[in-house]
Design a protein around this motif. Structure first.
Motif, mmCIF file in Angstrom:
data_model
loop_
_atom_site.group_PDB
_atom_site.id
_atom_site.type_symbol
_atom_site.label_atom_id
_atom_site.label_comp_id
_atom_site.label_asym_id
_atom_site.label_seq_id
_atom_site.Cartn_x
_atom_site.Cartn_y
_atom_site.Cartn_z
ATOM 1 N N LEU A 46 0.834 -1.203 0.000
ATOM 2 C CA LEU A 46 0.000 0.000 0.000
ATOM 3 C C LEU A 46 0.868 1.253 0.000
ATOM 4 O O LEU A 46 0.614 2.191 -0.758
ATOM 5 N N GLY A 47 1.888 1.261 0.823
ATOM 6 C CA GLY A 47 2.793 2.407 0.866
ATOM 7 C C GLY A 47 3.489 2.634 -0.467
ATOM 8 O O GLY A 47 3.596 3.767 -0.938
ATOM 9 N N LEU A 48 3.942 1.549 -1.081
ATOM 10 C CA LEU A 48 4.606 1.680 -2.383
ATOM 11 C C LEU A 48 3.656 2.204 -3.453
ATOM 12 O O LEU A 48 4.024 3.077 -4.246
ATOM 13 N N TRP A 49 2.442 1.689 -3.479
ATOM 14 C CA TRP A 49 1.501 2.133 -4.515
ATOM 15 C C TRP A 49 1.078 3.575 -4.317
ATOM 16 O O TRP A 49 0.943 4.329 -5.291
ATOM 17 N N ILE A 50 0.865 3.999 -3.082
ATOM 18 C CA ILE A 50 0.502 5.403 -2.846
ATOM 19 C C ILE A 50 1.658 6.318 -3.232
ATOM 20 O O ILE A 50 1.461 7.334 -3.910
ATOM 21 N N LEU A 51 2.871 5.958 -2.835
ATOM 22 C CA LEU A 51 4.040 6.756 -3.202
ATOM 23 C C LEU A 51 4.248 6.749 -4.718
ATOM 24 O O LEU A 51 4.602 7.780 -5.306
ATOM 25 N N PHE A 52 4.018 5.609 -5.351
ATOM 26 C CA PHE A 52 4.141 5.496 -6.811
ATOM 27 C C PHE A 52 3.208 6.486 -7.504
ATOM 28 O O PHE A 52 3.612 7.179 -8.447
ATOM 29 N N MET A 53 1.969 6.571 -7.039
ATOM 30 C CA MET A 53 1.007 7.477 -7.667
ATOM 31 C C MET A 53 1.349 8.939 -7.420
ATOM 32 O O MET A 53 1.256 9.765 -8.330
ATOM 33 N N ILE A 54 1.733 9.260 -6.200
ATOM 34 C CA ILE A 54 2.089 10.648 -5.881
ATOM 35 C C ILE A 54 3.317 11.083 -6.676
ATOM 36 O O ILE A 54 3.330 12.157 -7.283
ATOM 37 N N MET A 55 4.340 10.246 -6.665
ATOM 38 C CA MET A 55 5.567 10.584 -7.391
ATOM 39 C C MET A 55 5.323 10.604 -8.906
ATOM 40 O O MET A 55 5.920 11.404 -9.617
ATOM 41 N N GLY A 56 4.450 9.742 -9.393
ATOM 42 C CA GLY A 56 4.115 9.741 -10.813
ATOM 43 C C GLY A 56 3.473 11.050 -11.235
ATOM 44 O O GLY A 56 3.749 11.578 -12.319
ATOM 45 N N TYR A 57 2.633 11.574 -10.372
ATOM 46 C CA TYR A 57 1.998 12.862 -10.645
ATOM 47 C C TYR A 57 3.050 13.968 -10.712
ATOM 48 O O TYR A 57 3.011 14.817 -11.599
ATOM 49 N N VAL A 58 4.002 13.951 -9.792
ATOM 50 C CA VAL A 58 5.063 14.965 -9.765
ATOM 51 C C VAL A 58 5.992 14.805 -10.970
ATOM 52 O O VAL A 58 6.329 15.791 -11.641
ATOM 53 N N VAL A 59 6.401 13.577 -11.263
ATOM 54 C CA VAL A 59 7.336 13.321 -12.366
ATOM 55 C C VAL A 59 6.714 13.687 -13.712
ATOM 56 O O VAL A 59 7.420 14.114 -14.630
ATOM 57 N N SER A 60 5.414 13.561 -13.838
ATOM 58 C CA SER A 60 4.766 13.849 -15.123
ATOM 59 C C SER A 60 4.917 15.315 -15.531
ATOM 60 O O SER A 60 4.862 15.631 -16.713
ATOM 61 N N TYR A 61 5.129 16.202 -14.588
ATOM 62 C CA TYR A 61 5.296 17.614 -14.926
ATOM 63 C C TYR A 61 6.657 17.931 -15.523
ATOM 64 O O TYR A 61 6.813 18.937 -16.193
ATOM 65 N N PHE A 62 7.656 17.088 -15.308
ATOM 66 C CA PHE A 62 8.986 17.360 -15.833
ATOM 67 C C PHE A 62 9.078 17.106 -17.335
ATOM 68 O O PHE A 62 9.861 17.731 -18.023
ATOM 69 N N ASN A 63 8.299 16.163 -17.838
ATOM 70 C CA ASN A 63 8.282 15.845 -19.266
ATOM 71 C C ASN A 63 9.696 15.597 -19.792
ATOM 72 O O ASN A 63 10.103 16.120 -20.823
ATOM 73 N N ASN A 64 10.453 14.780 -19.055
ATOM 74 C CA ASN A 64 11.828 14.452 -19.415
ATOM 75 C C ASN A 64 11.993 12.939 -19.328
ATOM 76 O O ASN A 64 11.701 12.336 -18.288
#
Length: 110
Positions: A46-64
């Protein structure tokens, strides 16, 4: 914890790392007969999946692509580490974050 408890919990321990739906399946199937091995892996998954989603949202803004690949590799290694721990019947915490997940979700499985 005895070996029988671990053997009974291995399948759901593995399922807890396979998609967020797997975490929910493992959580609800563990409600009737509480197994500490399953509860441990549900908290980690659960911790990994929640962190995965949060970090995925942040990483998507870099577009790199470099950042995106690094993010995918990082989480792939963590998920594989958790799955291997569940398969081998060990309660290894995820590096760096495992203790945080155990404390944050300590009410799950008790």
């Amino acid at each position: 914890m005895d070996q029988n408890t671990i053997e009974e919990g291995k399948p759901l321990g593995i399922v807890a790392y396979i998609t967020i739906i797997g975490v929910l399946i493992a959580f609800f199937m563990n409600q009737e007969k509480r197994n500490p091995f399953i509860s441990f892996h549900v908290r980690q998954g659960l911790g990994l999946w929640i962190l995965f989603m949060i970090m995925g949202y942040v990483v998507s803004y870099f577009n790199n692509w470099n950042i995106t690949y690094s993010w995918w590799i990082f989480f792939s290694v963590l998920f594989i580490y958790g799955i291997i721990g569940a398969i081998s019947g060990k309660m290894n915490k995820i590096p760096i974050l495992g203790s945080v997940f155990q404390n944050l979700f300590k009410s799950i499985g008790q």
